[in-house]
Design a protein around this motif. Structure first.
Motif, short mmCIF file in Angstrom:
data_model
loop_
_atom_site.label_atom_id
_atom_site.label_comp_id
_atom_site.label_asym_id
_atom_site.label_seq_id
_atom_site.Cartn_x
_atom_site.Cartn_y
_atom_site.Cartn_z
N ALA A 169 45.16 34.49 52.90
CA ALA A 169 44.14 35.50 53.20
C ALA A 169 44.68 36.52 54.20
CB ALA A 169 42.88 34.84 53.75
N HIS A 170 43.84 37.52 54.42
CA HIS A 170 44.22 38.61 55.34
C HIS A 170 44.37 38.16 56.79
CE1 HIS A 170 39.98 38.12 56.11
NE2 HIS A 170 40.08 38.90 57.17
N LYS A 171 43.75 37.06 57.15
CA LYS A 171 43.66 36.65 58.56
C LYS A 171 45.01 36.54 59.26
CE LYS A 171 39.29 34.14 58.84
NZ LYS A 171 38.75 34.12 57.47
N ILE A 172 46.02 36.12 58.52
CA ILE A 172 47.33 35.91 59.14
C ILE A 172 47.82 37.20 59.81
CG2 ILE A 172 48.65 36.47 57.04
CD1 ILE A 172 49.55 33.52 59.24
N GLY B 60 39.33 35.62 65.90
CA GLY B 60 39.50 35.56 64.46
C GLY B 60 38.94 36.71 63.66
N SER B 61 38.25 37.66 64.31
CA SER B 61 37.74 38.78 63.52
C SER B 61 37.61 40.00 64.43
CB SER B 61 36.41 38.41 62.88
OG SER B 61 36.03 39.40 61.94
N ALA B 62 37.12 41.09 63.86
CA ALA B 62 37.04 42.34 64.63
C ALA B 62 35.74 42.35 65.44
CB ALA B 62 37.12 43.53 63.69
N VAL C 24 32.00 41.36 54.09
CA VAL C 24 31.90 41.45 55.55
C VAL C 24 31.36 40.15 56.15
CG1 VAL C 24 30.86 42.67 57.49
CG2 VAL C 24 31.48 43.94 55.44
N GLY C 25 32.27 39.43 56.83
CA GLY C 25 31.83 38.32 57.68
C GLY C 25 31.73 38.91 59.08
N GLY C 26 32.81 38.77 59.85
CA GLY C 26 32.88 39.44 61.15
C GLY C 26 33.31 40.89 61.00
N GLY C 27 34.09 41.15 59.97
CA GLY C 27 34.47 42.54 59.69
C GLY C 27 35.95 42.84 59.71
N SER C 28 36.83 41.84 59.83
CA SER C 28 38.25 42.19 59.96
C SER C 28 38.85 42.68 58.64
CB SER C 28 39.06 41.03 60.54
OG SER C 28 39.08 39.91 59.68
N ASN C 29 38.53 42.04 57.53
CA ASN C 29 39.16 42.54 56.29
C ASN C 29 38.52 43.87 55.89
OD1 ASN C 29 37.87 42.26 53.29
ND2 ASN C 29 36.89 40.76 54.63
N ALA C 30 37.22 44.04 56.16
CA ALA C 30 36.57 45.30 55.82
C ALA C 30 37.12 46.44 56.68
CB ALA C 30 35.05 45.17 55.99
N LEU D 211 35.75 32.63 47.82
CA LEU D 211 34.33 32.89 47.60
C LEU D 211 33.85 34.11 48.38
CD1 LEU D 211 32.91 29.26 47.48
CD2 LEU D 211 32.85 30.96 45.63
N GLU D 212 34.46 34.36 49.54
CA GLU D 212 34.12 35.56 50.31
C GLU D 212 34.43 36.79 49.46
OE1 GLU D 212 36.07 33.14 51.39
OE2 GLU D 212 35.12 32.31 53.18
N SER D 213 35.66 36.83 48.96
CA SER D 213 36.10 37.99 48.16
C SER D 213 35.28 38.12 46.89
CB SER D 213 37.58 37.83 47.81
OG SER D 213 38.31 37.29 48.89
N LEU E 152 40.42 42.11 47.86
CA LEU E 152 40.32 40.66 47.64
C LEU E 152 40.89 39.99 48.88
CD1 LEU E 152 41.48 40.01 43.96
CD2 LEU E 152 39.15 40.19 44.86
N SER E 153 40.02 39.68 49.84
CA SER E 153 40.49 39.22 51.16
C SER E 153 41.29 37.92 51.10
CB SER E 153 39.29 39.06 52.09
OG SER E 153 38.28 38.28 51.46
N GLY E 154 41.02 37.09 50.12
CA GLY E 154 41.76 35.82 50.07
C GLY E 154 41.74 35.19 48.70
C1 LIG Z 1 37.51 34.68 57.15
C2 LIG Z 1 37.44 35.32 55.83
C3 LIG Z 1 36.58 36.41 55.57
C4 LIG Z 1 35.59 36.92 56.56
O1 LIG Z 1 36.11 37.44 57.73
P1 LIG Z 1 36.18 39.00 58.03
O2 LIG Z 1 36.57 39.06 59.46
O3 LIG Z 1 34.82 39.58 57.78
O4 LIG Z 1 37.18 39.59 57.13
C5 LIG Z 1 36.64 37.00 54.32
N1 LIG Z 1 37.46 36.55 53.36
C6 LIG Z 1 38.30 35.51 53.57
C7 LIG Z 1 39.18 35.08 52.46
C8 LIG Z 1 38.32 34.87 54.81
O5 LIG Z 1 39.15 33.82 54.99
#
Ligand SMILES: *Cc1c(COP(=O)(O)O)cnc(C)c1O
Length: 424
Positions: free
Chosen positions: A99-102, A203-205, A245-251, A364-366, A390-392
């Motif tokens: 995922a994008h988090k790394i 972990g997020s923005a 959008v969870g916390g917002g980092s990938n968005a 599932l987020e993506s 596609l965040s992950g």
């Molecule tokens: C953690 C996560 C998110 C949600 O986090 P954001 O900070 O909103 O990006 C979205 N997609 C994947 C795959 C994640 O692991």
């Protein structure tokens, strides 16, 4: 101390420094004893940002450790099926750890190293952030402690298992609801006590300044890659960029590069869960969310009358969060980013559709972002271009998806597997 931290969650501002604001949102609403740590972090980040050596090391790791740039691929079959706008997939799932988090974890661990810290503190709910943090801590030979509510530990065993394999110490949090917000309190307490040698890796923005800005800056490379790649493919900017959008980092990562390019429409997708009742979704915008101050920053939160965070629900662990990054709150009010929500069922359908038509199993987020595309694309002319972030990838969701689809064969497998668990 804990009492003081508790009042963080009641939305009382202890000390609001006029820093790191996005309009009225963001800021730094923290107990006074956290200010020196945040000041030190801010200074270190400001200096790192200007340092070409830091930037070079960051980009080198993104390329060679994470696998950037991630590809942007034309979703030919999905486009044909929907019969409207052209759809492109930015495949962040091909990053190391899925995922994008790394990306923002790499940025932060480099900062920790630069600051001379050798111990990493993080908190995690679903475990994905814990996993990315444990990964970079291992890579940089740093001690890593991850706070996690004991309720979350019980339901996220696979992630806990991997964190431990990567050498992290996962500490169960036994107070409060024993979930994410309690893990945040435990982490802050640890940070205050061990600030000399410890870096708090977020972990997020979101969170107090400078985290929202810093995490967005590390992630903005995603939108920069999108622009370059779509110009190669289509000779123009996209008409839409869509992200969950969870916390917002990938968005924010996908959107930042396009904020000034107003011809590009930006859509954030929240988790509509299983219904509109409070506790059944994680819709902060347009739902029951209200502006408040929680966990050190001002933004929209799902909260009760006393400012206590409400329970949230989503099939997707990464979107199941009551707060949202302050910069997105600002751009929502400005009308620059539009927000939609997608239910569990729509996300499940989108998950299946993408797997069957494009050979990509999304997280599932993506899948929430994809579900929004499935609604939008058919309403647009064929010359419009949508890029979906596609965040992950979906590997991490194996158990949840198998259960959601009531896969009998998978259930049989689990039973058989358990029987033989202690055999050779
Ligand atoms: C953690 C996560 C998110 C949600 O986090 P954001 O900070 O909103 O990006 C979205 N997609 C994947 C795959 C994640 O692991």
């Amino acid at each position: 101390m804990l009492k003081k931290l508790k009042s963080l969650q009641k939305g009382q501002s202890m000390l609001n420094q006029k820093k790191g604001h996005f309009g009225d949102y963001g800021g730094r609403y923290v107990p006074e004893m956290l200010i020196p740590a945040l000041e030190e972090l801010e200074l270190a980040y400001e200096s790192a940002k200007k340092d070409p050596v830091f930037k070079k090391e960051f980009l080198d790791l993104l390329q060679n450790f994470c696998g950037r740039p991630t590809p942007l691929i034309f979703a030919k079959n999905l486009t044909q099926k929907l019969g409207g706008a052209k759809i492109y997939l930015k495949n962040e799932g091909l990053n190391h750890t899925g995922a994008h988090k790394i990306t923002h974890c790499i940025g932060q661990i480099l900062l920790a190293k630069r600051m001379g810290k050798n111990r990493i503190i993080a908190e995690t709910g679903a475990g994905q952030h814990g996993l990315a943090t444990a990964t970079v801590a291992a890579k940089f030979g740093m001690e890593c402690v991850i706070y996690m509510g004991s309720v979350d530990i019980a339901r996220q065993r696979p992630n806990v298992f991997w964190m431990e394999q990567l050498g992290a110490k996962v500490i169960p949090v036994e107070f409060g609801n024993k979930t994410l917000k309690d893990a945040v309190d435990a982490s802050l307490k640890d940070w205050i006590e061990n600030v000399e040698n410890s870096y708090y890796l977020l972990g997020s923005a979101l969170g107090p300044h400078p985290y929202p800005t810093m995490v967005r800056d590390f992630q903005k490379i995603v939108g920069e890659e999108i622009e370059k790649q779509i110009k190669e493919a289509e000779k123009k900017l996209p008409d839409y960029v869509i992200a969950c959008v969870g916390g917002g980092s990938n968005a924010m990562g996908a959107f930042n590069n396009f904020l000034q390019k107003t011809q590009v429409k930006l859509i954030g997708v929240e988790a509509g869960g299983r219904g509109k009742k409070i506790g059944d979704n994680a819709v902060r915008f347009g739902g029951a969310g209200r502006v408040g101050v929680v966990e050190g920053y001002k933004s929209y939160f799902l909260q009760d009358e006393d400012g206590q965070l409400s329970d949230t629900y989503s099939i997707s662990a990464g979107l199941d969060y009551p707060g949202v990054g302050p910069e997105l709150a600002y751009f929502k009010d400005q009308g620059r980013v539009e927000f939609e929500s997608v239910t569990d069922n729509e996300a499940k359908d989108a998950f299946k559709t993408l797997a069957l038509l494009e050979g990509i199993i999304p997280a599932l987020e993506s899948a929430h972002a994809v579900a929004q595309v499935i609604k939008l694309a058919p309403t647009l002319p064929k010359d419009k271009v949508i890029v979906v972030n596609l965040s992950g990838r979906g590997d991490k969701d194996l158990f949840i998806v198998a259960k959601a689809f009531k896969d009998k064969k998978f259930e049989e497998f689990l039973k058989k597997y358990l029987k033989g668990f202690n055999n050779d």
